[in-house]
Design a protein around this motif. Sequence first.
Motif, PDB file in Angstrom:
ATOM      1  N   HIS A 117       0.838  -1.198   0.000  1.00 21.87           N
ATOM      2  CA  HIS A 117       0.000   0.000   0.000  1.00 21.87           C
ATOM      3  C   HIS A 117       0.877   1.254   0.000  1.00 21.87           C
ATOM      4  O   HIS A 117       1.864   1.343   0.723  1.00 21.87           O
ATOM      5  CB  HIS A 117      -0.908   0.032   1.226  1.00 21.87           C
ATOM      6  N   VAL A 118       0.490   2.231  -0.805  1.00 24.25           N
ATOM      7  CA  VAL A 118       1.168   3.517  -0.870  1.00 24.25           C
ATOM      8  C   VAL A 118       0.178   4.594  -0.452  1.00 24.25           C
ATOM      9  O   VAL A 118      -0.862   4.784  -1.105  1.00 24.25           O
ATOM     10  CB  VAL A 118       1.704   3.802  -2.290  1.00 24.25           C
ATOM     11  N   TYR A 119       0.491   5.290   0.631  1.00 31.19           N
ATOM     12  CA  TYR A 119      -0.366   6.386   1.066  1.00 31.19           C
ATOM     13  C   TYR A 119      -0.159   7.598   0.161  1.00 31.19           C
ATOM     14  O   TYR A 119       0.980   8.028  -0.048  1.00 31.19           O
ATOM     15  CB  TYR A 119      -0.012   6.806   2.492  1.00 31.19           C
ATOM     16  N   PRO A 120      -1.223   8.192  -0.357  1.00 33.50           N
ATOM     17  CA  PRO A 120      -1.059   9.465  -1.069  1.00 33.50           C
ATOM     18  C   PRO A 120      -0.850  10.593  -0.059  1.00 33.50           C
ATOM     19  O   PRO A 120      -0.963  10.386   1.156  1.00 33.50           O
ATOM     20  CB  PRO A 120      -2.395   9.616  -1.800  1.00 33.50           C
ATOM     21  N   MET A 121      -0.564  11.781  -0.541  1.00 32.28           N
ATOM     22  CA  MET A 121      -0.463  12.924   0.353  1.00 32.28           C
ATOM     23  C   MET A 121      -1.806  13.143   1.041  1.00 32.28           C
ATOM     24  O   MET A 121      -2.862  13.180   0.399  1.00 32.28           O
ATOM     25  CB  MET A 121      -0.053  14.182  -0.414  1.00 32.28           C
ATOM     26  N   HIS A 122      -1.768  13.252   2.357  1.00 35.30           N
ATOM     27  CA  HIS A 122      -2.979  13.459   3.129  1.00 35.30           C
ATOM     28  C   HIS A 122      -2.599  14.105   4.453  1.00 35.30           C
ATOM     29  O   HIS A 122      -1.414  14.206   4.788  1.00 35.30           O
ATOM     30  CB  HIS A 122      -3.700  12.129   3.377  1.00 35.30           C
ATOM     31  N   ALA A 123      -3.585  14.545   5.208  1.00 39.73           N
ATOM     32  CA  ALA A 123      -3.328  15.167   6.505  1.00 39.73           C
ATOM     33  C   ALA A 123      -4.378  14.701   7.500  1.00 39.73           C
ATOM     34  O   ALA A 123      -5.469  14.258   7.127  1.00 39.73           O
ATOM     35  CB  ALA A 123      -3.345  16.688   6.382  1.00 39.73           C
ATOM     36  N   HIS A 124      -4.042  14.778   8.785  1.00 43.55           N
ATOM     37  CA  HIS A 124      -4.953  14.428   9.864  1.00 43.55           C
ATOM     38  C   HIS A 124      -5.214  15.661  10.721  1.00 43.55           C
ATOM     39  O   HIS A 124      -4.393  16.584  10.774  1.00 43.55           O
ATOM     40  CB  HIS A 124      -4.350  13.335  10.754  1.00 43.55           C
ATOM     41  N   MET A 160      10.202  -0.742   7.206  1.00 41.01           N
ATOM     42  CA  MET A 160      10.516   0.680   7.238  1.00 41.01           C
ATOM     43  C   MET A 160       9.538   1.417   6.331  1.00 41.01           C
ATOM     44  O   MET A 160       9.109   0.894   5.300  1.00 41.01           O
ATOM     45  CB  MET A 160      11.958   0.912   6.767  1.00 41.01           C
ATOM     46  N   VAL A 161       9.161   2.627   6.748  1.00 40.44           N
ATOM     47  CA  VAL A 161       8.250   3.465   5.971  1.00 40.44           C
ATOM     48  C   VAL A 161       9.017   4.692   5.476  1.00 40.44           C
ATOM     49  O   VAL A 161       9.675   5.371   6.271  1.00 40.44           O
ATOM     50  CB  VAL A 161       7.045   3.916   6.818  1.00 40.44           C
ATOM     51  N   ARG A 162       8.930   4.943   4.179  1.00 43.73           N
ATOM     52  CA  ARG A 162       9.473   6.193   3.650  1.00 43.73           C
ATOM     53  C   ARG A 162       8.316   7.171   3.475  1.00 43.73           C
ATOM     54  O   ARG A 162       7.245   6.810   2.993  1.00 43.73           O
ATOM     55  CB  ARG A 162      10.128   5.961   2.276  1.00 43.73           C
ATOM     56  N   TYR A 163       8.522   8.427   3.899  1.00 41.99           N
ATOM     57  CA  TYR A 163       7.447   9.408   3.772  1.00 41.99           C
ATOM     58  C   TYR A 163       8.022  10.801   3.547  1.00 41.99           C
ATOM     59  O   TYR A 163       9.182  11.081   3.869  1.00 41.99           O
ATOM     60  CB  TYR A 163       6.542   9.395   5.016  1.00 41.99           C
ATOM     61  N   ASP A 164       7.190  11.655   2.980  1.00 42.28           N
ATOM     62  CA  ASP A 164       7.533  13.059   2.776  1.00 42.28           C
ATOM     63  C   ASP A 164       6.693  13.907   3.721  1.00 42.28           C
ATOM     64  O   ASP A 164       5.485  13.697   3.874  1.00 42.28           O
ATOM     65  CB  ASP A 164       7.237  13.495   1.333  1.00 42.28           C
ATOM     66  N   LEU A 165       7.342  14.868   4.356  1.00 40.09           N
ATOM     67  CA  LEU A 165       6.678  15.803   5.259  1.00 40.09           C
ATOM     68  C   LEU A 165       7.244  17.185   5.001  1.00 40.09           C
ATOM     69  O   LEU A 165       8.457  17.389   5.121  1.00 40.09           O
ATOM     70  CB  LEU A 165       6.902  15.380   6.724  1.00 40.09           C
ATOM     71  N   ASP A 166       6.375  18.102   4.608  1.00 35.00           N
ATOM     72  CA  ASP A 166       6.805  19.472   4.302  1.00 35.00           C
ATOM     73  C   ASP A 166       7.941  19.478   3.272  1.00 35.00           C
ATOM     74  O   ASP A 166       8.944  20.172   3.428  1.00 35.00           O
ATOM     75  CB  ASP A 166       7.247  20.186   5.587  1.00 35.00           C
ATOM     76  N   PRO A 205      10.132  -5.166  -0.095  1.00 38.27           N
ATOM     77  CA  PRO A 205       8.995  -5.967  -0.577  1.00 38.27           C
ATOM     78  C   PRO A 205       8.143  -6.571   0.533  1.00 38.27           C
ATOM     79  O   PRO A 205       6.962  -6.848   0.324  1.00 38.27           O
ATOM     80  CB  PRO A 205       9.673  -7.052  -1.420  1.00 38.27           C
ATOM     81  N   ARG A 206       8.727  -6.794   1.704  1.00 44.28           N
ATOM     82  CA  ARG A 206       7.936  -7.407   2.773  1.00 44.28           C
ATOM     83  C   ARG A 206       7.030  -6.386   3.474  1.00 44.28           C
ATOM     84  O   ARG A 206       6.234  -6.749   4.341  1.00 44.28           O
ATOM     85  CB  ARG A 206       8.846  -8.093   3.794  1.00 44.28           C
ATOM     86  N   GLY A 207       7.159  -5.109   3.101  1.00 47.83           N
ATOM     87  CA  GLY A 207       6.284  -4.093   3.644  1.00 47.83           C
ATOM     88  C   GLY A 207       6.677  -3.650   5.035  1.00 47.83           C
ATOM     89  O   GLY A 207       7.855  -3.681   5.407  1.00 47.83           O
ATOM     90  N   PHE A 208       5.680  -3.260   5.802  1.00 48.12           N
ATOM     91  CA  PHE A 208       5.952  -2.780   7.156  1.00 48.12           C
ATOM     92  C   PHE A 208       4.775  -3.095   8.068  1.00 48.12           C
ATOM     93  O   PHE A 208       3.636  -3.237   7.629  1.00 48.12           O
ATOM     94  CB  PHE A 208       6.226  -1.264   7.170  1.00 48.12           C
ATOM     95  N   ARG A 209       5.088  -3.248   9.334  1.00 48.05           N
ATOM     96  CA  ARG A 209       4.078  -3.444  10.376  1.00 48.05           C
ATOM     97  C   ARG A 209       4.191  -2.270  11.343  1.00 48.05           C
ATOM     98  O   ARG A 209       5.282  -1.989  11.852  1.00 48.05           O
ATOM     99  CB  ARG A 209       4.311  -4.762  11.108  1.00 48.05           C
ATOM    100  N   LYS A 210       3.092  -1.588  11.591  1.00 45.55           N
ATOM    101  CA  LYS A 210       3.133  -0.386  12.409  1.00 45.55           C
ATOM    102  C   LYS A 210       2.002  -0.380  13.430  1.00 45.55           C
ATOM    103  O   LYS A 210       0.982  -1.055  13.278  1.00 45.55           O
ATOM    104  CB  LYS A 210       3.014   0.864  11.539  1.00 45.55           C
TER     105      LYS A 210
END
Length: 272
Positions: free
Chosen positions: A28-35, A47-53, A80-85
Amino acid sequence: MVARPDLTAWRPAVAGVAEVLHAHFTDHVYPMHAHGTWTLLIVDDGMVRYDLDRHEHGALSDLVTLLPPHVPHNGCPVTPRGFRKRVLYLDADVLGEEHIGRAVDGPALDDPLLRRRIHQLHTVLAERGEDLEAESRLSLICERLLGHLGRRVPPPPSRPDRSGLARRLRDLLDERVLEGLTLQEAAGLLHAHPTHLVRAFSREFGIAPHQYLTACRVDRARRLLLEGQPAHAVAAGTGFCDQSHLARNFKRIVGAGPGWYARAVREPASRS
């Protein structure tokens, strides 16, 4: 073929926690979003790679990630094995929106004690009836997060005041064994910061407030079981939310479940 996500989410009855999420994603790839909440994230695997600001970051398994409200971010697995969070979504006022800029500048926190406390809170939140413990653990987590964000809670009271505060909290817990007491209620009644209540009580009595309340309930349960009451009635009469809640805590403290304890009760020997 897209793998089905392994996901559990719920809203606990704990003030300040809007949502709890446990998830395992492989593709799964999260699109840009906010909470509208603070996102407090620990990664158990992968591991999760993400962009912030507009800056790239990585959520690693040995770090705590704190994402501020209203600031867009995305996310994707690195391997490839993804991530568990595991994620706690905290109401915006729990940490204060004035700290958003500081969190944007440094979302990754290298703090083993904080990570361990977050893990412990997730464990508690997965159990029913442990709201006071969850509140207490959350207060200590927020105190540490605010330290990372550059704000300290007010200093604790002096020792005489701390002793009095702890004893007043003990009196409240003794009065509310059956119905229970939230940390926020106690803080309002005693006009004290929630974190100070937890620390003052623990230092004065060598036991956390939630541990004291549970021990009082188990002590009452023992007496009712000795009187021959069935376990389901004992649970209802001692403040536990159900029989499973009673059994879990009874066995942890006494060393045997309430059923075993009840069967071990002996009648007093008759006198000749």
